[in-house]
Scaffold this motif. Sequence first.
Motif, PDB file in Angstrom:
ATOM      1  N   THR A  76       0.833  -1.210   0.000  1.00 42.53           N
ATOM      2  CA  THR A  76       0.000   0.000   0.000  1.00 42.53           C
ATOM      3  C   THR A  76       0.867   1.259   0.000  1.00 42.53           C
ATOM      4  N   VAL A  77       1.887   1.267   0.852  1.00 46.13           N
ATOM      5  CA  VAL A  77       2.786   2.429   0.906  1.00 46.13           C
ATOM      6  C   VAL A  77       3.544   2.581  -0.407  1.00 46.13           C
ATOM      7  N   LEU A  78       4.001   1.464  -0.976  1.00 45.30           N
ATOM      8  CA  LEU A  78       4.764   1.513  -2.222  1.00 45.30           C
ATOM      9  C   LEU A  78       3.917   2.043  -3.375  1.00 45.30           C
ATOM     10  N   ILE A  79       2.666   1.583  -3.458  1.00 52.79           N
ATOM     11  CA  ILE A  79       1.764   2.070  -4.512  1.00 52.79           C
ATOM     12  C   ILE A  79       1.524   3.567  -4.351  1.00 52.79           C
ATOM     13  N   SER A  80       1.359   4.002  -3.111  1.00 50.10           N
ATOM     14  CA  SER A  80       1.133   5.435  -2.856  1.00 50.10           C
ATOM     15  C   SER A  80       2.344   6.264  -3.274  1.00 50.10           C
ATOM     16  N   VAL A  81       3.547   5.794  -2.946  1.00 53.68           N
ATOM     17  CA  VAL A  81       4.760   6.533  -3.301  1.00 53.68           C
ATOM     18  C   VAL A  81       4.929   6.602  -4.817  1.00 53.68           C
ATOM     19  N   LEU A  82       4.706   5.475  -5.503  1.00 53.20           N
ATOM     20  CA  LEU A  82       4.851   5.449  -6.955  1.00 53.20           C
ATOM     21  C   LEU A  82       3.800   6.339  -7.632  1.00 53.20           C
ATOM     22  N   SER A  83       2.597   6.340  -7.089  1.00 52.05           N
ATOM     23  CA  SER A  83       1.547   7.193  -7.651  1.00 52.05           C
ATOM     24  C   SER A  83       1.894   8.673  -7.489  1.00 52.05           C
ATOM     25  N   ASN A  84       2.392   9.054  -6.307  1.00 50.52           N
ATOM     26  CA  ASN A  84       2.800  10.442  -6.089  1.00 50.52           C
ATOM     27  C   ASN A  84       3.982  10.825  -6.986  1.00 50.52           C
ATOM     28  N   LEU A  85       4.904   9.890  -7.158  1.00 54.16           N
ATOM     29  CA  LEU A  85       6.055  10.155  -8.018  1.00 54.16           C
ATOM     30  C   LEU A  85       5.609  10.414  -9.451  1.00 54.16           C
ATOM     31  N   THR A  86       4.638   9.631  -9.907  1.00 49.83           N
ATOM     32  CA  THR A  86       4.108   9.828 -11.262  1.00 49.83           C
ATOM     33  C   THR A  86       3.463  11.201 -11.412  1.00 49.83           C
ATOM     34  N   SER A  87       2.702  11.589 -10.400  1.00 49.58           N
ATOM     35  CA  SER A  87       2.020  12.891 -10.465  1.00 49.58           C
ATOM     36  C   SER A  87       3.024  14.049 -10.490  1.00 49.58           C
ATOM     37  N   HIS A  88       4.101  13.943  -9.713  1.00 41.98           N
ATOM     38  CA  HIS A  88       5.077  15.032  -9.657  1.00 41.98           C
ATOM     39  C   HIS A  88       5.905  15.129 -10.934  1.00 41.98           C
ATOM     40  N   LEU A  89       6.084  14.000 -11.642  1.00 44.61           N
ATOM     41  CA  LEU A  89       6.857  14.054 -12.886  1.00 44.61           C
ATOM     42  C   LEU A  89       6.149  14.869 -13.968  1.00 44.61           C
ATOM     43  N   GLU A  90       4.828  14.950 -13.892  1.00 49.03           N
ATOM     44  CA  GLU A  90       4.072  15.689 -14.908  1.00 49.03           C
ATOM     45  C   GLU A  90       4.410  17.181 -14.883  1.00 49.03           C
ATOM     46  N   ALA A  91       4.920  17.662 -13.731  1.00 47.84           N
ATOM     47  CA  ALA A  91       5.228  19.090 -13.620  1.00 47.84           C
ATOM     48  C   ALA A  91       6.415  19.496 -14.491  1.00 47.84           C
ATOM     49  N   PHE A  92       7.197  18.518 -14.956  1.00 48.19           N
ATOM     50  CA  PHE A  92       8.379  18.832 -15.758  1.00 48.19           C
ATOM     51  C   PHE A  92       8.098  18.762 -17.261  1.00 48.19           C
ATOM     52  N   LEU A  93       6.828  18.839 -17.649  1.00 44.49           N
ATOM     53  CA  LEU A  93       6.453  18.802 -19.066  1.00 44.49           C
ATOM     54  C   LEU A  93       5.806  20.102 -19.516  1.00 44.49           C
ATOM     55  N   GLY A  94       5.893  21.140 -18.669  1.00 49.45           N
ATOM     56  CA  GLY A  94       5.170  22.376 -18.974  1.00 49.45           C
ATOM     57  C   GLY A  94       5.675  23.105 -20.193  1.00 49.45           C
ATOM     58  N   ALA A  95       6.944  22.951 -20.555  1.00 52.36           N
ATOM     59  CA  ALA A  95       7.500  23.711 -21.674  1.00 52.36           C
ATOM     60  C   ALA A  95       6.915  23.292 -23.013  1.00 52.36           C
ATOM     61  N   HIS A  96       6.348  22.099 -23.099  1.00 51.06           N
ATOM     62  CA  HIS A  96       5.821  21.622 -24.386  1.00 51.06           C
ATOM     63  C   HIS A  96       4.637  22.465 -24.855  1.00 51.06           C
ATOM     64  N   GLU A  97       3.743  22.768 -23.925  1.00 52.05           N
ATOM     65  CA  GLU A  97       2.572  23.557 -24.313  1.00 52.05           C
ATOM     66  C   GLU A  97       2.958  24.980 -24.691  1.00 52.05           C
ATOM     67  N   LEU A  98       4.022  25.507 -24.069  1.00 48.47           N
ATOM     68  CA  LEU A  98       4.452  26.860 -24.398  1.00 48.47           C
ATOM     69  C   LEU A  98       5.153  26.916 -25.753  1.00 48.47           C
ATOM     70  N   LEU A  99       6.005  25.923 -26.032  1.00 49.14           N
ATOM     71  CA  LEU A  99       6.778  25.937 -27.275  1.00 49.14           C
ATOM     72  C   LEU A  99       5.993  25.392 -28.462  1.00 49.14           C
ATOM     73  N   PHE A 100       5.199  24.359 -28.195  1.00 50.12           N
ATOM     74  CA  PHE A 100       4.506  23.676 -29.291  1.00 50.12           C
ATOM     75  C   PHE A 100       3.011  23.561 -29.001  1.00 50.12           C
ATOM     76  N   PRO A 101       2.273  24.642 -29.153  1.00 48.19           N
ATOM     77  CA  PRO A 101       0.813  24.532 -29.060  1.00 48.19           C
ATOM     78  C   PRO A 101       0.279  23.618 -30.168  1.00 48.19           C
ATOM     79  N   GLU A 102      -0.923  23.159 -29.993  1.00 46.82           N
ATOM     80  CA  GLU A 102      -1.496  22.198 -30.939  1.00 46.82           C
ATOM     81  C   GLU A 102      -1.557  22.784 -32.348  1.00 46.82           C
TER      82      GLU A 102
END
Length: 639
Positions: free
Chosen positions: A356-382
């Motif tokens: 349970t703890v491991l799943i929670s940590v991995l889930s939080n890690l996945t959510s925090h990694l999304e914060a490092f993709l912000g430049a894509h929307e700024l540089l390459f809009p659809e």
Amino acid sequence: MELISRSSFFSMMRNSHTRMPPTQAESVIKNIIREIGQECAAHGEIVSETLVAFMVKAVVLDPSNGFNMDRTLIKSDVQKLVKHCVTRLLDNKNPSLDTIKMQVYFDMNYTSREEFLEEHHRVLESRLGSVMREITDNRACAREELESLYRKIVSYVLLRSGLGSPTDIKIVREATAALQSVFPQAELGTFLTLSKKDKERQLKELTMIVTGIRLFNRDCGKGGEGIDDLPAILHEAIPATTQHIDSQLQISQEQAYRYTAILEKVRQNPLMSVQLQPYMLKEALYNVRQYEIFLQIILSDIITCAQEVEMMIKKLGAQLEQLKMIVKSKTAVPTSQVFPIFIALSNLWTSFQDETVLISVLSNLTSHLEAFLGAHELLFPEKVLRGLLDGVTVKTDVCRMREQMDRVNAEDFRKLEWLFPETTANFDKLLLQYRGFCAYTFATTDGLLLPGNSAIGILKYKDKYYTFNSRDAAYSFAENPENYINLITEKAKKNAELIQLLELHQQFETLIPYSQVKDVDKHIKPITKCESGTQTDTHILPPTIVRSYEWNEWELRRKAIKLANLRQKVTHSVQTDLSHMRRENGSQVYSSKDASTQSMKEGSTRVPRPQVYIAGLRGGRAKTTCGVKVNLTRAIDET
């Protein structure tokens, strides 16, 4: 954890201060890192020392910055270094910086499953250390002191098991009743006489037994206050987490496919490369590919968790059924039968808590990694992406592999070794260079990442394994591997995020992630397969076994005594009447054989059949019957 091995980082930077003592050089390096951090903080950007240290290394490695590692850094060099680092750390629209931040964050927060569980248990033990010391160091004598000690034991059992809060009265009463059934308060005197290690061992055993009792009562519907249904929670959490990661992985892969298609189009049209240079398209591709790799690592761990949970649920059900069969409606059950099952139940539940703890940590890690993709929307809009993709066919990695299935002919390279699935037993487990991306394409296209196709053949060169996206690329790389390897290394100096993305840690040993420091020199060697046969002579050399050799000295003594006795003996021979003048005779006979003859013609004889007639048996007028016997048999010569 640190992305950079600190000792190796300081040794690298110390080379630029060879005239200074080691302690003075380290203080200079720390001052540089501190100054960069303060400059960033003054501009409203908080950065960690690990990120700053990585950026310092990246700036020094980049040949375009003009830093020479062989000479001492003067004051102007230090100011120039600080300026370059601050500029790069404040460039929030640069996908390269996002990738480096992602790598630093992942390495500081991710560990392997085994290391995480080991660290998790160590933290729990350290938190319970003070409570355990209060119990093991207690010297209670009075009644009130013994009652207080027993309450502390109940609290310790609840804290260690994690099944409810020790401040909840219902939970405390249930745990106290379970503890009293196996450890009455009257036995505290015996407990206090034990050594500290024995006390700690008994406390752990009592915790597991009480946990097993409470879990069994919960299953029977007679208790279980404050115990969460962890199997059901995991049964819902794992599919939800897996589905979220799968969706994120699919989005990142589609984005990588589109970037790759645009870069291939740019390669064919040099004018477009000048127009797209400000967009940093390759840096964006590196960013999304790194995100994809991290998601695959996390997904692999979650799949392992799912397999473990499924196995533990089966074991839990089997243990509870076995316990019910033993207990049934009995008023008393031998402890030797139920205590091992209670302990097994406790260990299973602890494993559920770990998952349970491991799943929670991995889930939080996945959510925090999304914060490092912000430049894509700024540089390459659809809208921009659609314009760049006009007239371009977006291909997936699988489609690219299917298009290039022509295999390498190993006979064309006498001095190089090629590995294929049918000739290598552990083909899928080989540690591929550059994470399986095509080395030739990356070197010749200034950093384009295309997946290699292992089916066309893996090149083994200096105990490293390289894959390629086509047969032509494989042949070109094999002609001069060192040249292309050096080109990739030079490219990585300009883009420091490639060092971890492509796993170039051996070329840049001062930038080894902490999680991979122990595995730098470890790699799986291929186990090649081929049809072969050998034949050996039965006895190549003449036998050298001495049959008369005897290792037992008592046997040698027996033989010596026997020979000594024979020296005093005389051999006599006598003859008897039966043996006088007798000698051995031998004779030779011919063995019988089958014989047959053949006559000139076939012949046969016939014997007449006897016929006898008796007349007068029917009687007549006379009272007496008189029969006449007549022989009607024909003669032999008449037949």
